[in-house]
Design a protein around this motif. Structure first.
Motif, PDB file in Angstrom:
ATOM      1  N   UNK A   1      49.349 -25.684  25.554  1.00  0.00           N
ATOM      2  CA  UNK A   1      50.167 -25.951  24.371  1.00  0.00           C
ATOM      3  C   UNK A   1      51.250 -24.893  24.170  1.00  0.00           C
ATOM      4  N   UNK A   2      51.101 -23.713  24.795  1.00  0.00           N
ATOM      5  CA  UNK A   2      52.058 -22.631  24.538  1.00  0.00           C
ATOM      6  C   UNK A   2      52.591 -21.951  25.788  1.00  0.00           C
ATOM      7  N   UNK A   3      52.187 -22.405  26.986  1.00  0.00           N
ATOM      8  CA  UNK A   3      52.639 -21.710  28.190  1.00  0.00           C
ATOM      9  C   UNK A   3      52.646 -22.635  29.388  1.00  0.00           C
ATOM     10  N   UNK A   4      53.352 -22.187  30.437  1.00  0.00           N
ATOM     11  CA  UNK A   4      53.379 -22.904  31.705  1.00  0.00           C
ATOM     12  C   UNK A   4      53.622 -21.896  32.817  1.00  0.00           C
ATOM     13  N   UNK A   5      53.028 -22.125  33.976  1.00  0.00           N
ATOM     14  CA  UNK A   5      53.278 -21.292  35.147  1.00  0.00           C
ATOM     15  C   UNK A   5      54.207 -22.042  36.094  1.00  0.00           C
ATOM     16  N   UNK A   6      55.299 -21.396  36.492  1.00  0.00           N
ATOM     17  CA  UNK A   6      56.282 -21.971  37.398  1.00  0.00           C
ATOM     18  C   UNK A   6      56.200 -21.283  38.756  1.00  0.00           C
ATOM     19  N   UNK A   7      56.322 -22.063  39.824  1.00  0.00           N
ATOM     20  CA  UNK A   7      56.358 -21.523  41.180  1.00  0.00           C
ATOM     21  C   UNK A   7      57.496 -22.196  41.922  1.00  0.00           C
ATOM     22  N   UNK A   8      58.172 -21.442  42.824  1.00  0.00           N
ATOM     23  CA  UNK A   8      59.323 -21.986  43.529  1.00  0.00           C
ATOM     24  C   UNK A   8      59.400 -21.402  44.932  1.00  0.00           C
ATOM     25  N   UNK A   9      60.145 -22.074  45.796  1.00  0.00           N
ATOM     26  CA  UNK A   9      60.341 -21.585  47.148  1.00  0.00           C
ATOM     27  C   UNK A   9      61.301 -20.410  47.177  1.00  0.00           C
ATOM     28  N   UNK A  10      61.040 -19.455  48.090  1.00  0.00           N
ATOM     29  CA  UNK A  10      61.837 -18.231  48.157  1.00  0.00           C
ATOM     30  C   UNK A  10      63.264 -18.525  48.608  1.00  0.00           C
TER      31      UNK A  10
ATOM     32  N   UNK B   1      55.605 -18.558  31.744  1.00  0.00           N
ATOM     33  CA  UNK B   1      56.453 -18.578  30.554  1.00  0.00           C
ATOM     34  C   UNK B   1      55.562 -18.836  29.345  1.00  0.00           C
ATOM     35  N   UNK B   2      55.627 -17.966  28.358  1.00  0.00           N
ATOM     36  CA  UNK B   2      54.788 -18.088  27.169  1.00  0.00           C
ATOM     37  C   UNK B   2      55.655 -18.301  25.923  1.00  0.00           C
ATOM     38  N   UNK B   3      54.979 -18.464  24.792  1.00  0.00           N
ATOM     39  CA  UNK B   3      55.688 -18.614  23.532  1.00  0.00           C
ATOM     40  C   UNK B   3      56.306 -19.987  23.337  1.00  0.00           C
ATOM     41  N   UNK B   4      55.780 -20.994  24.029  1.00  0.00           N
ATOM     42  CA  UNK B   4      56.317 -22.341  23.909  1.00  0.00           C
ATOM     43  C   UNK B   4      55.671 -23.081  22.753  1.00  0.00           C
ATOM     44  N   UNK B   5      56.307 -24.145  22.293  1.00  0.00           N
ATOM     45  CA  UNK B   5      55.760 -24.975  21.240  1.00  0.00           C
ATOM     46  C   UNK B   5      54.891 -26.092  21.797  1.00  0.00           C
ATOM     47  N   UNK B   6      53.888 -26.510  21.054  1.00  0.00           N
ATOM     48  CA  UNK B   6      52.991 -27.574  21.494  1.00  0.00           C
ATOM     49  C   UNK B   6      53.714 -28.914  21.526  1.00  0.00           C
ATOM     50  N   UNK B   7      53.324 -29.754  22.499  1.00  0.00           N
ATOM     51  CA  UNK B   7      53.847 -31.117  22.614  1.00  0.00           C
ATOM     52  C   UNK B   7      55.376 -31.139  22.604  1.00  0.00           C
TER      53      UNK B   7
END
Length: 548
Positions: free
Chosen positions: A361-370, A403-409
């Protein structure tokens, strides 16, 4: 600096008396040493620090407390991104803190080179010897350097060896001269060809002028004539006259001097940081501010960024990096990296499209190619896209970020840029859209968190995970965020990975199954600053848990 703790107060009356007496002394006289072999990397000539190419090099950088925060090695990329050309890295011989072995030292050097930074390496266990309990001698520090020489041999054009931090307190400082000469000669005898740096006594501030008045003889005792002197400027240097006089005497005597540590404030007085910056610029002398992040024990105000986050600069960090005579305005990259003339104008390739995982509800982990770059990618910048506008979110040296501090939904769109040491920025990656989980409702889990013991700079904690559902949980991942920069140092019952304040714990084999209405308990030890508040939110396998 002693550590992320408080500094010992300097006796001001004696310091002022020594200052008055010092004004009556003649300028230092330098003794020309006997002929010596040409250094293979950095060298000192006519009181100046030169690169192997003959380029005059002026340090513009900061200190990084690596030995207490070995998991924060990405700080080097962040420091470089702020414009620094040098980083002074805190290491331990193992006498007072956990030893940094040859493998770790080699990794630090490699990261410095990857980020096109000159690496000043120092042993911190000597701090305040003779006065500080547990502190060790410069001879002991020299033994440590000899033990890790394999990681340093051949790096003379990228690494400067700072033998020991603040090697005498205010007791026994008269031994500084003999001890320093012996340590220099011990390292030369062991085959060290590096430029050596030596700190002043009196907790680095030399209020007795022991280093100032004996620097010429110490320099002459180095068979390679390749020693640089380092003064630490805190409360002793609270007037412009003191700063100008001290540094000016070294310059007049053609003895190499840098300000190896300084701050904008301190418990022993208020240093005049504006004059330190102005005079070092006027005299073309190097400086290294204390410190990037992680201070504790009442001097947290010396952090340049909050909780190692480059997107959260403090007032001190903003002053040092972006103010008058600061790093951004005066730093020039070392010529050894080949971009002193600004010839690197090629941007990195765009990073791969980010993917999203661990969405709550408040965070997501992002991964990407170098991304790729001819001279090396130094870091990545994550941005949020909103109606065509970009908002900087975070920076990292690796290919993932939480990334943290996000809003729910709520729906968000993120993209990533890569950057290199010359400041070139890549094209933006393709974007990824993410919708956070609904807030309010919790999963079939409850978490209890408690501190079971505390000590200065550390603590022990316990986390109990309860399955409040009707079926067993077979395999789990628990996530939470520490609110005050706490760091896990060891855990039993699970395997932790920490990025900034975010903690992700995967189950151990013996805790992987949580029966219906059952629970498992994790124990851990951690580091902390002055405060130690408890986390307020936990998620299990992506579902928010109630907190008990």
């Amino acid at each position: 600096m002693r550590s992320p703790e408080r500094r010992r107060t300097v006796p001001r009356t004696a310091g002022l008396l020594a200052t008055l007496l010092g004004l009556l002394l003649p300028l230092l006289a330098v003794t020309t040493p006997a002929a010596h072999a040409a250094p293979t990397g950095f060298r000192v000539e006519n009181g100046r620090l030169l690169e192997a190419s003959g380029n005059d090099f002026v340090m513009r950088g900061v200190n990084h407390a690596h030995t207490w925060y070995t998991d924060r090695i990405d700080a080097l990329a962040h420091i470089k991104a702020k414009g620094a050309n040098t980083v002074r890295v805190v290491l331990s011989s193992g006498d007072r803190w956990t030893r940094n072995d040859a493998s770790d030292v080699a990794d630090v050097v490699a990261r410095c080179k990857q980020n096109r930074l000159i690496c000043v390496l120092e042993v911190h266990d000597t701090t305040g010897y003779g006065e500080q309990s547990g502190a060790v001698t410069l001879s002991r520090a020299a033994d440590y350097w000899i033990s890790v020489r394999g990681a340093l041999a051949g790096q003379e054009d990228h690494v400067i060896v700072n033998i020991g931090n603040e090697p005498h307190g205010n007791t026994g400082y008269a031994n500084w001269t003999a001890d320093t000469k012996a340590a220099i000669q011990k390292l030369r005898g062991a085959g060290f060809d590096h430029t050596l740096m030596v700190d002043a006594p009196n907790w680095g501030q030399d209020w007795t002028f022991t280093m100032r008045d004996n620097a010429a003889s110490v320099f002459a005792a180095d068979p390679d004539a390749n020693t640089v002197f380092s003064i630490h400027m805190y409360g002793v240097f609270d007037t412009a006259a003191e700063i100008r006089d001290y540094l000016g005497r070294f310059v007049a005597a053609k003895l190499p001097i840098v300000v190896g540590e300084f701050g904008h404030d301190h418990s022993d007085g208020n240093p005049d940081e504006d004059t330190i910056l102005a005079v070092t610029r006027q005299l073309d002398l190097g400086y290294l501010g204390w410190s990037w992040s992680g201070n504790g024990g009442g001097v947290e105000y010396l952090d340049m960024v909050t909780n190692f986050d480059p997107a959260r600069p403090t007032a001190w960090g903003t002053r040092l990096f972006d103010g008058a005579d600061g790093i951004a305005a005066t730093s020039e990259e070392a010529a050894v990296y080949g971009s002193g003339s600004g010839d690197d104008t090629t941007a990195p390739t765009a990073p791969g499209t980010p993917s999203a995982s661990a969405v709550t509800a408040s965070s997501v982990t992002l991964r990407w190619g170098a991304a790729t770059d001819a001279v090396g990618v130094t870091g990545y910048d994550v941005v949020r896209l909103d109606a065509g506008a970009e908002t900087a979110v975070t920076s990292t040296a690796g290919t993932s970020a939480t990334v943290t501090g996000l809003g729910a939904a709520t729906s968000y769109t993120f993209a990533v840029y890569a950057r290199d040491a010359a400041g070139n920025r890549s094209p933006r990656s393709a974007a990824v859209a993410v919708t956070t989980s609904p807030g309010g409702a919790t999963g079939a889990c409850a978490v209890g968190y408690r501190v079971t013991g505390e000590w200065p700079g550390g603590f022990q904690g316990e986390v109990t995970v309860r399955n409040t559902g009707n079926t067993a949980v077979d395999g789990w991942t628990l996530r939470w965020a520490f609110p005050a920069g706490q760091r896990i140092t060891h855990m039993w019952g699970g395997t932790p990975v920490q990025s900034g304040s975010e903690v992700t714990v995967t189950a151990a084999s013996y805790t992987a199954t949580i029966p219906a209405s059952g629970s498992v308990t994790l124990g851990f030890t951690g580091s902390r600053s002055a405060t130690n508040p408890s986390p307020t939110a936990f998620s299990l396998n992506g579902a928010d848990c109630s907190v008990t």
